[in-house]
Design an enzyme around this catalytic site. Structure first.
Site, mmCIF file in Angstrom:
data_model
loop_
_atom_site.group_PDB
_atom_site.id
_atom_site.type_symbol
_atom_site.label_atom_id
_atom_site.label_comp_id
_atom_site.label_asym_id
_atom_site.label_seq_id
_atom_site.Cartn_x
_atom_site.Cartn_y
_atom_site.Cartn_z
ATOM 1 N N PHE A 1 3.324 -0.134 -4.585
ATOM 2 C CA PHE A 1 3.853 -0.150 -5.973
ATOM 3 C C PHE A 1 5.362 0.815 -5.750
ATOM 4 C CE2 PHE A 1 3.796 2.768 -9.678
ATOM 5 C CZ PHE A 1 4.663 2.023 -10.586
ATOM 6 N N THR B 1 -3.449 -1.946 0.188
ATOM 7 C CA THR B 1 -3.243 -1.912 -1.447
ATOM 8 C C THR B 1 -1.928 -2.860 -1.612
ATOM 9 O OG1 THR B 1 -2.467 0.110 -1.621
ATOM 10 C CG2 THR B 1 -4.854 -0.299 -2.003
ATOM 11 N N THR C 1 -5.965 8.482 6.414
ATOM 12 C CA THR C 1 -4.683 7.945 6.011
ATOM 13 C C THR C 1 -3.622 9.244 5.688
ATOM 14 O OG1 THR C 1 -5.306 5.822 5.551
ATOM 15 C CG2 THR C 1 -3.189 6.579 4.611
ATOM 16 N N ARG D 1 9.839 14.488 17.161
ATOM 17 C CA ARG D 1 10.541 14.035 18.128
ATOM 18 C C ARG D 1 11.864 13.615 17.819
ATOM 19 N NH1 ARG D 1 11.264 9.082 20.029
ATOM 20 N NH2 ARG D 1 10.109 8.053 18.631
ATOM 21 N N TYR E 1 -9.089 11.835 -1.740
ATOM 22 C CA TYR E 1 -7.934 11.788 -2.069
ATOM 23 C C TYR E 1 -7.181 13.089 -2.112
ATOM 24 C CZ TYR E 1 -3.386 10.000 -4.683
ATOM 25 O OH TYR E 1 -2.177 9.684 -4.830
ATOM 26 N N ARG F 1 -5.665 1.341 -12.269
ATOM 27 C CA ARG F 1 -4.995 2.526 -12.874
ATOM 28 C C ARG F 1 -5.076 2.127 -14.380
ATOM 29 N NH1 ARG F 1 -0.967 4.630 -8.391
ATOM 30 N NH2 ARG F 1 -1.038 2.495 -7.757
#
Ligand code: NAD
Ligand code: UDP
Ligand code: UDP
Length: 317
Positions: free
Chosen positions: A15, A39, A94, A108, A147, A188
């Site tokens: 999104f 997602t 993640t 780097r 999360y 949501r």
């Protein structure tokens, strides 16, 4: 002087990421969009595919990535509670492994790197509205921890790579943002209520609906992220980005029913565990440092979003 940059957007098919890619391309930059479609999806970026300055790579950020860019927006992470709780270990990976890889990459190639952090780092806040110097009230073992703690650890990594390796970082704490291209099944609150209202199905208010959130329209948020990344001074944040107009969830439900002309009724459902009771950003820092504040009224943003979902549901009822 306007110089063309090569910009990596992880989570670019999601999104927020898709709107960010669009905004960067509109200003002439080259965009490398990296996403594993957990997602997000190609549908969000199909309209960008013909642009020769846009490139798409299917990749999971928990694995190393070797590319050459000038800037990195680290947006990859499921953001809706139902999605991030579906595979909580992957959610933490993640944020943590993904951040380590993106920071190693930034180190780097000496790229500037922005983290899409979240108001969830404040948990169920004891300070209202939330200022950046508040350390938060997070349950480290609850269902939201994958999360919340994932993002808190990501923030730690960003600040330690700055202290230890001198990286140029930006940590943005994003508050609830809504708009076109949220997935129909995102879960949501804004997208859920609009989809329910357009289908004339019950509007599922969790708890008694007295809990509050503050909703920012996506265009305002993307403008804020870009201004933060682009600021001259090497200021790491953290910086709150969100709309400081606070509403109860019940008010949002009633407003969406009115704006859609729906016949839906409001149904109360159990409140999820550890659901924060109040949330509203103090955006004084963003105002003073980058001259940013949201401009889109909730009423106008909701109308745009409703129009988007009307079209989306016509294609996929
Ligand atoms: P979203 O779910 O629409 O987008 C997330 C994107 O990341 C998706 O395209 C998904 O496929 C991708 N992704 C997930 N795991 C990945 C992985 N391991 N490797 C590569 N790609 C991966 O959610 P969003 O609302 O666009 O959120 C984007 C970012 O902003 C997230 O980091 C989220 O935590 C943060 N954020 C969003 C909000 C909000 O209200 N929208 C608020 C606070 C923070
Ligand atoms: N990394 C990457 N791309 C790069 C450089 C590094 O994905 O261009 C990853 C690599 O997996 C590494 C991590 O980033 O493990 C952290 O890199 P860093 O240099 O900080 O640490 P080290 O290589 O010593 O583990
Ligand atoms: N919520 C709700 N009904 C829904 C989805 C969410 O009442 O169908 C509530 C949820 O309990 C929370 C608020 O709306 O209090 C915002 O939820 P969301 O999942 O959008 O984001 P959060 O801010 O909790 O991460």
């Amino acid at each position: 002087m306007h110089c063309r940059k090569r910009v990596l957007v992880t989570g670019g098919a999601g999104f927020l990421g898709s709107h960010l890619c669009e905004s960067l391309l509109a200003e002439g930059h080259e965009v490398l969009c990296v996403d594993n479609y957990y997602t997000g999806g190609k549908g969000n970026i199909l309209h960008l595919m013909d642009n020769p300055r846009f490139e798409l790579l299917r990749h999971d950020v928990t694995f190393p990535l070797y590319v050459e860019v000038d800037e990195i927006y680290s947006m990859a992470c499921p953001a809706s509670p139902i999605h991030y709780q579906h595979d909580p270990v992957q959610t933490t990976k993640t944020s943590v492994h993904g951040s380590i890889n993106m920071l190693g990459l930034a180190k780097r190639i000496k790229a500037k790197i922005l983290l899409a952090s979240t108001s969830e780092v404040y948990g169920d806040p004891g300070v209202h509205p939330q200022t950046e110097d508040y350390w938060g009230n997070v349950n480290p073992i609850g269902p939201r921890a994958c999360y919340d703690e994932g993002k808190r650890c990501a923030e730690t990594l960003f600040f330690d790579y700055r202290r230890q390796h001198g990286l140029r970082i930006r940590v943005a704490r994003i508050f609830n943002t809504y708009g076109p291209r949220m997935a129909v099944n995102d879960g949501r609150v804004v997208s859920n209520f609009i989809v329910q209202a357009l289908r004339n199905e019950p509007i599922t208010v969790y708890g008694d609906g007295s809990q509050t959130r503050s909703f920012c329209y996506v265009d305002d948020l993307v403008r804020g992220l870009r201004a933060f990344m682009d600021m001259e001074e090497d200021f790491p944040g953290p910086m709150n980005l969100g709309n400081p107009v606070e509403s109860s969830i019940l008010e949002i439900a009633e407003r969406i029913v009115r704006l859609t002309g729906s016949t839906s009724r409001i149904e109360l459902r159990p409140l999820p565990e550890n659901d924060p009771t109040r949330r509203c950003p103090d955006i004084g820092l963003a105002k003073s440092r980058i001259g940013w504040e949201p401009g889109v009224l909730l009423e106008d943003g909701l109308k745009e979003t409703i129009a988007y979902f009307r079209r989306a549901l016509e294609c996929r009822p």
